[in-house]
Design a protein around this motif. Sequence first.
Motif, PDB file in Angstrom:
ATOM      1  N   GLN A 148       0.715  -1.173   0.055  1.00  0.00           N
ATOM      2  CA  GLN A 148       0.091  -0.199  -0.012  1.00  0.00           C
ATOM      3  C   GLN A 148       1.090   1.293   0.054  1.00  0.00           C
ATOM      4  O   GLN A 148       0.353   2.217  -0.359  1.00  0.00           O
TER       5      GLN A 148
ATOM      6  N   LYS B 134       3.392   4.135  -1.384  1.00  0.00           N
ATOM      7  CA  LYS B 134       3.887   4.746  -2.588  1.00  0.00           C
ATOM      8  C   LYS B 134       5.237   4.602  -2.657  1.00  0.00           C
ATOM      9  O   LYS B 134       5.844   4.694  -3.827  1.00  0.00           O
ATOM     10  N   GLU B 135       5.948   4.801  -1.503  1.00  0.00           N
ATOM     11  CA  GLU B 135       7.329   5.091  -1.475  1.00  0.00           C
ATOM     12  C   GLU B 135       7.707   4.446  -0.074  1.00  0.00           C
ATOM     13  O   GLU B 135       7.147   4.419   0.984  1.00  0.00           O
ATOM     14  N   ASP B 136       8.923   3.854  -0.361  1.00  0.00           N
ATOM     15  CA  ASP B 136       9.682   3.129   0.819  1.00  0.00           C
ATOM     16  C   ASP B 136      10.967   3.747   1.275  1.00  0.00           C
ATOM     17  O   ASP B 136      11.824   3.695   0.225  1.00  0.00           O
TER      18      ASP B 136
ATOM     19  N   GLY C 217      11.772   6.332  -3.992  1.00  0.00           N
ATOM     20  CA  GLY C 217      11.255   7.579  -4.664  1.00  0.00           C
ATOM     21  C   GLY C 217      12.590   8.202  -4.923  1.00  0.00           C
ATOM     22  O   GLY C 217      12.444   9.482  -5.690  1.00  0.00           O
TER      23      GLY C 217
END
Length: 313
Positions: A31, A33-35, A45
């Motif tokens: 879930q 969007k960026e880690d 990102g």
Amino acid sequence: MAPGLPDKKKAEDEQSSKKNLIHLCNPHLEQMKEDVLYHFALGTGTQDFPTLFGEVKFVCVGGSPSRMKAFITYIAEELGLRTPGYDHPNICAGTDRYAMYKAGPVLSVSHGMGIPSIAIMLHELIKLLHHAKCSSVTVIRIGTSGGIGLDPGSVVITRQAVDATFKPQFEQLILGKNVIRSTDLDEQLANELMQCSNEIAQFNTVIGNTMCTLDFYEGQARLDGAICSYTEGEKLQYLKEAYDAGVRNIEMESSVFAAMCKLSGIKAAVVCVTLLNRLEGDQINTPHDVLVEYQQRPQKLVGHFIKKYLGKV
């Protein structure tokens, strides 16, 4: 070749590749969007993980940044990837928590001392390999340890990582509950590493259990810490019980390393040199130059394994 066979072979290869991908045991990551890999100062990102790390097949981890830089320098020269004297940049230069170096298909990462430090590193390393879409990765911890019943300088390839009660398990409190995980390591990989040691024939190597403790002093039955509540006789009895249980060395990272790699479907091994025989003493007073040579032994063994796998021997 019969019609349809090339497509079938391609599908089988793709399926096999998927099976060898890094498995993340965390549905919540899907879930995001960026880690952000905070302790590596890296993030999905800001960096292209598949481009930076996609070719990685071997990850070697060890306690100190200097030792892991020495390893990447050694293996890069052995594989003909860099000229002698090349200064490998630290990929994690944005933080002082860990250091990371890369040479072709080999990644070299420091993990600090003890279970908490290596566990944090492994969480982010496993996610890094997943985001990079790496497959068929082998992770090996190379380090130092105290031996039991072995001459100093002997190398131990871990069969099982055991706790201080000699059980092959890693216990952790999660949400206030005790969770127990298996610490089995890849038996075939251990045997392959043993064969490599036989081939280079430079130092004594054994396969045995490794006891992972929570500290360096009392947890390892030392008599020379600031606090000690047991006798020398009790210490020796405990270490002899460990030996009888198959333990050949003691360190502070192998249990969580084995447990996390197993959960993530990663082929893993632990290769540590012994700096002393704990049945004969506690303090390490070996000359510095001898210790340096000892610490190079796991690097040589694992380096030979990598070279052999890549057809460079």
